[in-house]
Design a protein around this motif. Structure first.
Motif, PDB file in Angstrom:
ATOM      1  N   ILE A   1       0.837  -1.204   0.000  1.00  0.00           N
ATOM      2  CA  ILE A   1       0.000   0.000   0.000  1.00  0.00           C
ATOM      3  C   ILE A   1       0.872   1.254   0.000  1.00  0.00           C
ATOM      4  CG2 ILE A   1      -1.634   1.348   1.400  1.00  0.00           C
ATOM      5  CD1 ILE A   1      -2.970  -1.347   2.142  1.00  0.00           C
ATOM      6  N   ARG A   2       1.990   1.234   0.730  1.00  0.00           N
ATOM      7  CA  ARG A   2       2.872   2.407   0.782  1.00  0.00           C
ATOM      8  C   ARG A   2       3.523   2.710  -0.565  1.00  0.00           C
ATOM      9  NH1 ARG A   2       4.037   0.514   6.024  1.00  0.00           N
ATOM     10  NH2 ARG A   2       5.849  -0.628   5.288  1.00  0.00           N
ATOM     11  N   GLN A   3       3.516   1.745  -1.479  1.00  0.00           N
ATOM     12  CA  GLN A   3       4.078   1.981  -2.806  1.00  0.00           C
ATOM     13  C   GLN A   3       3.096   2.681  -3.739  1.00  0.00           C
ATOM     14  OE1 GLN A   3       6.282  -1.312  -4.542  1.00  0.00           O
ATOM     15  NE2 GLN A   3       6.587  -2.174  -2.509  1.00  0.00           N
ATOM     16  N   LEU A   4       1.859   2.786  -3.314  1.00  0.00           N
ATOM     17  CA  LEU A   4       0.840   3.467  -4.121  1.00  0.00           C
ATOM     18  C   LEU A   4       0.975   4.978  -3.968  1.00  0.00           C
ATOM     19  CD1 LEU A   4      -2.241   1.287  -3.066  1.00  0.00           C
ATOM     20  CD2 LEU A   4      -0.889   1.058  -5.167  1.00  0.00           C
ATOM     21  N   SER A   5       0.337   5.699  -4.861  1.00  0.00           N
ATOM     22  CA  SER A   5       0.296   7.157  -4.736  1.00  0.00           C
ATOM     23  C   SER A   5      -0.487   7.518  -3.478  1.00  0.00           C
ATOM     24  CB  SER A   5      -0.378   7.781  -5.960  1.00  0.00           C
ATOM     25  OG  SER A   5      -1.772   7.515  -5.938  1.00  0.00           O
ATOM     26  N   GLU A   6      -0.324   8.741  -3.021  1.00  0.00           N
ATOM     27  CA  GLU A   6      -1.009   9.186  -1.807  1.00  0.00           C
ATOM     28  C   GLU A   6      -2.522   9.001  -1.915  1.00  0.00           C
ATOM     29  OE1 GLU A   6       0.080  13.179  -0.840  1.00  0.00           O
ATOM     30  OE2 GLU A   6       2.213  12.738  -1.015  1.00  0.00           O
ATOM     31  N   LEU A   7      -3.088   9.403  -3.027  1.00  0.00           N
ATOM     32  CA  LEU A   7      -4.532   9.311  -3.208  1.00  0.00           C
ATOM     33  C   LEU A   7      -4.991   7.860  -3.284  1.00  0.00           C
ATOM     34  CD1 LEU A   7      -7.213  10.745  -3.539  1.00  0.00           C
ATOM     35  CD2 LEU A   7      -6.759  10.885  -5.998  1.00  0.00           C
ATOM     36  N   ASP A   8      -4.246   7.026  -4.001  1.00  0.00           N
ATOM     37  CA  ASP A   8      -4.614   5.619  -4.105  1.00  0.00           C
ATOM     38  C   ASP A   8      -4.537   4.931  -2.738  1.00  0.00           C
ATOM     39  OD1 ASP A   8      -5.123   5.902  -6.771  1.00  0.00           O
ATOM     40  OD2 ASP A   8      -3.294   4.913  -7.457  1.00  0.00           O
ATOM     41  N   ARG A   9      -3.558   5.315  -1.931  1.00  0.00           N
ATOM     42  CA  ARG A   9      -3.474   4.781  -0.566  1.00  0.00           C
ATOM     43  C   ARG A   9      -4.738   5.107   0.211  1.00  0.00           C
ATOM     44  NH1 ARG A   9       2.338   6.516   1.883  1.00  0.00           N
ATOM     45  NH2 ARG A   9       3.160   6.594  -0.201  1.00  0.00           N
ATOM     46  N   ALA A  10      -5.141   6.358   0.131  1.00  0.00           N
ATOM     47  CA  ALA A  10      -6.336   6.798   0.859  1.00  0.00           C
ATOM     48  C   ALA A  10      -7.555   6.004   0.399  1.00  0.00           C
ATOM     49  CB  ALA A  10      -6.553   8.290   0.646  1.00  0.00           C
ATOM     50  N   ILE A  11      -7.691   5.835  -0.893  1.00  0.00           N
ATOM     51  CA  ILE A  11      -8.851   5.132  -1.440  1.00  0.00           C
ATOM     52  C   ILE A  11      -8.873   3.674  -0.993  1.00  0.00           C
ATOM     53  CG2 ILE A  11      -9.904   4.289  -3.590  1.00  0.00           C
ATOM     54  CD1 ILE A  11      -9.000   7.008  -4.855  1.00  0.00           C
ATOM     55  N   ILE A  12      -7.735   2.986  -1.100  1.00  0.00           N
ATOM     56  CA  ILE A  12      -7.726   1.567  -0.740  1.00  0.00           C
ATOM     57  C   ILE A  12      -7.931   1.374   0.759  1.00  0.00           C
ATOM     58  CG2 ILE A  12      -5.249   1.159  -0.431  1.00  0.00           C
ATOM     59  CD1 ILE A  12      -7.730  -1.150  -2.272  1.00  0.00           C
ATOM     60  N   LEU A  13      -7.432   2.290   1.561  1.00  0.00           N
ATOM     61  CA  LEU A  13      -7.662   2.178   3.006  1.00  0.00           C
ATOM     62  C   LEU A  13      -9.139   2.298   3.328  1.00  0.00           C
ATOM     63  CD1 LEU A  13      -4.683   4.238   4.396  1.00  0.00           C
ATOM     64  CD2 LEU A  13      -5.034   1.781   4.598  1.00  0.00           C
TER      65      LEU A  13
END
Length: 163
Positions: A109-121
């Motif tokens: 998850i930390r390898q994702l972009s900031e926005l993608d991290r937020a969405i997947i969380l």
């Protein structure tokens, strides 16, 4: 921050805060710093809560904004400091750093972009597309498309195809 406020308005949502902070940090020390900063910002912004959404949505927004902001500052290698506040009894925080499979997921998850991290969380918290869209500030359809892409990207990361 009063103990009553922490007990009533933060502790019930500690799981949310922990998951978000964990996804944006690599170490226990950073995690503690992020968690404290999120709690401080929730305290500081409590008077701005207009009850147009649920309190949990407010906590998500603040947690995500604080973590993304701290991450950006960290990337720029700026020194960040804040007043120390005592936050005790962070539920299950230590266990989240000890579970190996959970560490692998957070690493991906930390390898994702900031926005993608937020969405997947938010998706992993079983929020609806509509709720995620409200928190992120986009449309439910956009969220659906992004989640599909994010899942594929995480699978590639976990399968070792992306580093």
């Amino acid at each position: 921050m009063s103990k009553d406020f922490y007990t009533q308005f933060i502790l019930p949502y500690a799981g949310i805060i922990i998951k978000i902070c964990r996804a944006y940090t690599d170490t226990e020390e950073d995690f503690q710093d992020y968690y404290q900063e999120v709690c401080l910002q929730i305290w500081n912004s409590r008077k701005n809560f207009q009850e147009k959404s649920k309190w949990s949505t407010w906590v998500y927004r603040i947690s995500l904004n604080v973590c993304m902001s701290l991450l950006r500052k960290r990337k720029k290698k700026q020194v960040y400091s804040s007043d120390h506040i005592e936050v005790q009894n962070i539920p299950d925080a230590e266990n989240s750093f000890q579970d190996e499979s959970l560490q692998l997921l957070y690493r991906a998850i930390r390898q994702l972009s900031e926005l993608d991290r937020a969405i997947i969380l938010l998706y992993l918290e079983e929020k609806s597309y509509k709720e995620i869209a409200e928190i992120i500030g986009t449309t439910p359809n956009n969220i659906g498309v992004r989640i599909t892409r994010i899942k594929k990207q995480i699978k590639k990361i976990l399968d070792g195809k992306i580093y």
